[in-house]
Design a protein around this motif. Structure first.
Motif, PDB file in Angstrom:
ATOM      1  N   ALA A 289      -1.320  -1.675  -9.709  1.00  0.00           N
ATOM      2  CA  ALA A 289      -1.379  -3.020  -9.066  1.00  0.00           C
ATOM      3  C   ALA A 289      -0.448  -4.172  -9.399  1.00  0.00           C
ATOM      4  O   ALA A 289       0.012  -4.616  -8.606  1.00  0.00           O
ATOM      5  N   THR A 290       0.026  -4.053 -10.605  1.00  0.00           N
ATOM      6  CA  THR A 290       1.060  -4.989 -11.127  1.00  0.00           C
ATOM      7  C   THR A 290       2.270  -4.647 -10.298  1.00  0.00           C
ATOM      8  O   THR A 290       3.151  -5.455  -9.756  1.00  0.00           O
ATOM      9  N   ALA A 291       2.731  -3.395 -10.440  1.00  0.00           N
ATOM     10  CA  ALA A 291       4.029  -2.802  -9.848  1.00  0.00           C
ATOM     11  C   ALA A 291       4.182  -3.200  -8.230  1.00  0.00           C
ATOM     12  O   ALA A 291       5.226  -3.462  -7.616  1.00  0.00           O
ATOM     13  N   THR A 292       3.033  -3.247  -7.523  1.00  0.00           N
ATOM     14  CA  THR A 292       2.994  -3.467  -6.319  1.00  0.00           C
ATOM     15  C   THR A 292       2.442  -4.903  -5.755  1.00  0.00           C
ATOM     16  O   THR A 292       2.438  -5.070  -4.375  1.00  0.00           O
TER      17      THR A 292
ATOM     18  N   ILE B 255       0.933  -1.268   0.137  1.00  0.00           N
ATOM     19  CA  ILE B 255      -0.153   0.072   0.096  1.00  0.00           C
ATOM     20  C   ILE B 255       0.925   1.531   0.005  1.00  0.00           C
ATOM     21  O   ILE B 255       0.567   2.124  -0.627  1.00  0.00           O
ATOM     22  N   ARG B 256       1.897   1.231   0.908  1.00  0.00           N
ATOM     23  CA  ARG B 256       2.995   2.503   0.786  1.00  0.00           C
ATOM     24  C   ARG B 256       3.481   2.708  -0.469  1.00  0.00           C
ATOM     25  O   ARG B 256       3.611   3.693  -0.804  1.00  0.00           O
ATOM     26  N   HIS B 257       3.807   1.688  -1.166  1.00  0.00           N
ATOM     27  CA  HIS B 257       4.557   1.911  -2.376  1.00  0.00           C
ATOM     28  C   HIS B 257       3.502   2.109  -3.589  1.00  0.00           C
ATOM     29  O   HIS B 257       3.719   2.963  -4.206  1.00  0.00           O
ATOM     30  N   ALA B 258       2.222   1.658  -3.449  1.00  0.00           N
ATOM     31  CA  ALA B 258       1.175   2.319  -4.163  1.00  0.00           C
ATOM     32  C   ALA B 258       0.914   3.739  -4.080  1.00  0.00           C
ATOM     33  O   ALA B 258       0.523   4.553  -5.003  1.00  0.00           O
ATOM     34  N   GLN B 259       0.924   4.139  -2.687  1.00  0.00           N
ATOM     35  CA  GLN B 259       0.652   5.517  -2.481  1.00  0.00           C
ATOM     36  C   GLN B 259       1.812   6.493  -3.358  1.00  0.00           C
ATOM     37  O   GLN B 259       1.676   7.430  -3.754  1.00  0.00           O
ATOM     38  N   GLU B 260       3.140   6.026  -3.116  1.00  0.00           N
ATOM     39  CA  GLU B 260       4.130   6.608  -3.900  1.00  0.00           C
ATOM     40  C   GLU B 260       3.924   6.837  -5.431  1.00  0.00           C
ATOM     41  O   GLU B 260       4.223   7.764  -5.881  1.00  0.00           O
TER      42      GLU B 260
END
Length: 332
Positions: free
Chosen positions: A285-288, A267-272
């Motif tokens: 979604a794929t990257a996280t 979730i943190r990475h998605a926020q970034e």
């Protein structure tokens, strides 16, 4: 005497007998901007009586409590003696600041000031675990949660004790300036960039007791592979231990389970990525490692409180806020 003119102003309330640690934490986070941070930063002002003793130090505020009502954010550090009623002048000033539209946050036992001002009535809040029972007893209208690091209720925020004060301060930087800036501040302070507010206050072993801790190599390995569909079995295999043993080490070190910790990092990475890129929700979604946009939206909405698209719009609207507009918005 200083005046408050900056639209991103932070007023730090100081009074006789406050704890030095929490005052220092807020001063470090909201003081001069780190060299790596560009763009607008905070205007930090200390507000209180002429000279006050904080721990073993004498502190000379920039102005009186009346400045609190002119600030965008007001922070109340820890009281040295939570058993005593907080100063009425401070309580009145904090209440007036909230009524004027300020975001108000307490660190550790500073929650007793917010409670005395009536700001926590009907709200969920926390304080140092050693004082949660007293806070609940003295203020029965407050929903005291003793098992979290901090609580974000929009314009009113409270933290547990000591290190949790740093977690809440970094959380506010993240709300105001985004994850990348908050991570930069954390690196400068040599602290973890993010601990979720819902994490347990009391962890048996909060940091590795030695360099060769069983999870010492695992966590960085996972962070480099968030795009992969990792399972608890994958983590256990990498750590060369059983899944049950892995869970025990995770609970001891982080206060949570391997899956919850992994989800938090995703979730943190998605926020970034939502903040810094124009990647589609499907691509993020794929990257996280979430697999599908549907899965990302479900977990993101449940964790952050808004869907990914709304989070991106809100963050970018904050970044474009015109002078005079607040740099934050409640996304509890």
């Amino acid at each position: 005497m200083r005046t408050i003119t900056d639209v991103n102003s932070v007023a730090l309330a100081v009074t006789e007998g406050m704890r030095h640690f929490e005052l220092s934490v807020a001063s470090e986070v909201f003081g001069p901007a780190p060299a790596a941070v560009t763009g607008p930063w905070y205007d930090l002002v200390l507000c209180g009586p002429e000279v006050v003793r904080v721990g073993r130090f004498l502190v000379e505020p920039d102005g009186g409590f009346d400045l609190l009502a002119r600030a965008d954010t007001v922070i109340v550090p820890a009281l040295a003696d939570a058993d005593e009623a907080p100063p009425a002048e401070l309580v009145d000033a904090v209440r007036a600041a909230h009524e004027a539209g300020a975001r108000v946050a307490s660190l550790c036992t500073g929650a007793f000031v917010l409670a005395a001002a009536g700001l926590l009535d009907g709200r969920r809040a926390t304080t140092h675990w050693a004082h949660t029972e007293e806070l609940a007893a003295r203020h029965p209208r407050v929903e005291v949660d003793p098992d979290v690091l901090y609580v974000d209720d929009g314009r009113v925020l409270t933290s547990a004790g000591k290190a949790a004060a740093m977690d809440l301060c970094l959380h506010m930087v993240r709300l105001d300036h985004g994850s990348a800036v908050a991570n930069t501040v954390a690196r400068g302070l040599v602290v973890p960039p993010h601990r979720a507010g819902g994490q347990a206050q009391f962890v048996t072993t909060p940091v590795p007791a030695r360099d060769d801790h069983p999870l010492g190599d695992l966590l960085p390995w996972v962070m480099e592979r968030l795009d992969q569909p990792l399972t608890v079995e994958d983590l256990a295999r990498r750590a060369r231990m059983s899944s049950r043993n892995l869970g025990r080490h995770f609970r001891s070190l982080t206060g949570t389970t391997p899956l919850q910790w992994l989800l938090t990092q995703r979730i943190r990475h998605a926020q970034e990525l939502l903040e810094a890129t124009d990647d589609s929700v499907e691509g993020i979604a794929t990257a996280t490692g979430m697999g599908t946009a549907t899965t990302l939206r479900r977990h993101f909405n449940r964790t952050v409180g808004v869907p990914p698209d709304a989070y991106r719009r809100t963050f970018r609207a904050r970044a474009r806020a015109a002078p005079g507009e607040p740099k934050w918005s409640p996304m509890a």
